[in-house]
Design an enzyme around this catalytic site. Structure first.
Site, PDB file in Angstrom:
ATOM      1  N   GLU A 138       7.473  -5.492  12.599  1.00 37.51           N
ATOM      2  CA  GLU A 138       8.168  -6.714  12.219  1.00 37.51           C
ATOM      3  C   GLU A 138       9.656  -6.435  12.095  1.00 37.51           C
ATOM      4  O   GLU A 138      10.058  -5.333  11.717  1.00 37.51           O
ATOM      5  CB  GLU A 138       7.623  -7.234  10.886  1.00 37.51           C
ATOM      6  N   CYS A 191      17.198  -6.907  10.183  1.00 41.75           N
ATOM      7  CA  CYS A 191      16.535  -5.810   9.483  1.00 41.75           C
ATOM      8  C   CYS A 191      15.492  -5.226  10.438  1.00 41.75           C
ATOM      9  O   CYS A 191      14.582  -5.940  10.876  1.00 41.75           O
ATOM     10  CB  CYS A 191      15.871  -6.382   8.222  1.00 41.75           C
ATOM     11  N   CYS A 235       3.960   3.198   7.213  1.00 41.58           N
ATOM     12  CA  CYS A 235       4.789   4.173   6.496  1.00 41.58           C
ATOM     13  C   CYS A 235       3.866   5.175   5.815  1.00 41.58           C
ATOM     14  O   CYS A 235       2.750   4.831   5.424  1.00 41.58           O
ATOM     15  CB  CYS A 235       5.643   3.463   5.441  1.00 41.58           C
ATOM     16  N   CYS A 247       4.764   4.215  -1.452  1.00 38.13           N
ATOM     17  CA  CYS A 247       5.480   3.688  -2.620  1.00 38.13           C
ATOM     18  C   CYS A 247       4.636   2.540  -3.182  1.00 38.13           C
ATOM     19  O   CYS A 247       4.161   1.677  -2.434  1.00 38.13           O
ATOM     20  CB  CYS A 247       6.879   3.221  -2.239  1.00 38.13           C
ATOM     21  N   CYS A 276       5.418  -1.375  -2.477  1.00 36.10           N
ATOM     22  CA  CYS A 276       5.817  -1.795  -1.125  1.00 36.10           C
ATOM     23  C   CYS A 276       4.597  -2.155  -0.284  1.00 36.10           C
ATOM     24  O   CYS A 276       3.637  -1.388  -0.189  1.00 36.10           O
ATOM     25  CB  CYS A 276       6.599  -0.664  -0.455  1.00 36.10           C
ATOM     26  N   CYS A 327      12.401  -7.844   1.370  1.00 36.40           N
ATOM     27  CA  CYS A 327      12.259  -6.389   1.200  1.00 36.40           C
ATOM     28  C   CYS A 327      10.871  -6.047   0.703  1.00 36.40           C
ATOM     29  O   CYS A 327      10.411  -6.617  -0.283  1.00 36.40           O
ATOM     30  CB  CYS A 327      13.219  -5.863   0.144  1.00 36.40           C
TER      31      CYS A 327
END
Ligand code: SAH
Length: 350
Positions: A99, A112, A119, A123, A126, A343
């Site tokens: 994305e 962005c 990932c 975290c 997230c 974010c």
């Protein structure tokens, strides 16, 4: 054998490839002009190249880019694009997807971009972490997001002004491909963007941070997210346990000395976890001696997350503590919250 992608070559590599193919060096410049300045990736349309060279290129190289699959547009004009890659996931059998988010502001557009499919860092706040790590993006897949945005904006008679590496993934864990992409974004033979209009955000991968700062004058943002090492290890277990807070801050200090702009620290405000004013005071102490600017990001919720968005008055109180200590602090009331484009909300299916 899989053909390599022309977008994966830096201008120097492209010149070398032309030489090896027995072509003049200026052909590399002509090809770069098509790829990066005219946004033409179809080799058949590169009309100033001799037919024999076009055939050689078609036989030896690909110019494929990620394919736009879906867009969601938020009330504030933010566009979240899902792009499909050419590979399938081994586990799910579905195509890899990434994305990228195009954000309008008064006089400019910021894109962005993602640097990995998923990932590996887990975290806890997230959404991308919930996908796990699938693979690194190659330079063509990073640049493909930029080319997609440039084409969209050309239709709107507008231009891309800034790029932030704050999408899916940890850019510094895909270091070589990140550097090739940055080379092509900034090289005058390619996109020729000013590095000061590009920001790379890292969760705190100290290896590579100094090298990145030496090689590129890009903005660097560090996702600090907590005022103590212990809390950082709790909410960002993988990266914070590998690179302790002390060494991260030392590296940040050095990075700050290499550029005119202060280092940006991002700080996610999680209600009751990281948003207390005593924590703001600890943050001030932590940042003393580092020329810094802080972006406060109120937590953006996603399905299954255990954290809550902080109360607006707590966000303002936190911000005030920083300003009172002369640390510039800006609140990122996020773009595209209604279409999960903010974010930490990026998590493509598949
Ligand atoms: N891996 C890189 C870049 C991607 S994340 C990094 O960590 O910097 C971009 C920013 O979004 C980071 O500052 C991260 O801390 C923040 N973020 C992640 N999840 C979030 C969430 N749910 N709400 C608000 N910010 C979040």
């Amino acid at each position: 054998m899989k053909k390599d992608n022309l977008y994966n070559l830096t201008p120097d590599n492209l010149t070398a490839a032309m030489k090896i193919a027995g072509e003049h060096a200026y052909r590399a410049r002509q090809i770069s002009e098509w790829l990066y300045q005219k946004d033409v990736s179809d080799v058949g349309l590169m009309s100033n190249l001799p037919a024999a060279l076009r055939e050689k290129l078609l036989a030896g190289w690909s110019t494929d880019l990620p394919k736009a699959e879906e867009v969601k547009t938020g009330a504030d004009g933010t566009e979240k694009w899902v792009l499909r890659l050419a590979t399938n996931d081994r586990k799910t059998g579905k195509p890899h997807r990434i994305e990228c988010v195009l954000m309008p502001s008064v006089d400019r557009y910021t894109l962005c971009v993602s640097s990995q499919v998923g990932c590996s860092l887990d975290c806890t706040f997230c959404a991308t972490a919930t996908m796990g790590f699938r693979r690194n993006l190659d330079p063509s897949e990073i640049l493909g997001q930029v080319i997609h945005a440039r084409k969209l904006l050309a239709e709107k008679r507008s231009r891309l002004s800034n790029i932030v590496f704050m999408g899916m993934g940890e850019p510094l864990l895909n270091f070589d491909n990140l550097c090739t992409a940055l080379t092509n974004l900034t090289a005058k033979e390619a996109f020729g963007m000013s590095p000061t209009r590009i920001t790379v955000s890292t969760s705190g991968v100290v290896t590579g941070l100094k090298e990145l700062a030496e090689r590129f004058q890009v903005g660097i943002a560090i996702s600090l997210n907590a005022p103590t090492g212990a809390l950082r290890e709790e909410i960002m277990p993988k990266v914070a346990c590998k690179y302790d807070l002390d060494s991260l801050l030392k590296a940040a200090k050095i990075v700050g000395q290499t550029r005119r702009k202060p280092v940006t620290f991002e700080y996610v405000l999680l209600a009751g976890v990281t948003d207390r004013t005593d924590q703001a005071k600890d943050l001030v102490k932590l940042l003393s001696g580092i020329r810094s600017k802080v972006n406060l990001i109120p937590f953006n919720p996603f399905q299954g997350s255990k954290f809550r968005r902080p109360e607006p008055q707590n966000v303002l109180k936190f911000q005030k503590v920083l300003w009172d200590a002369s640390i510039p602090a800006y609140i990122r009331w996020s773009h595209g919250l209604d279409v999960s484009a903010a974010c930490g909300q990026l998590a493509a299916r598949g």
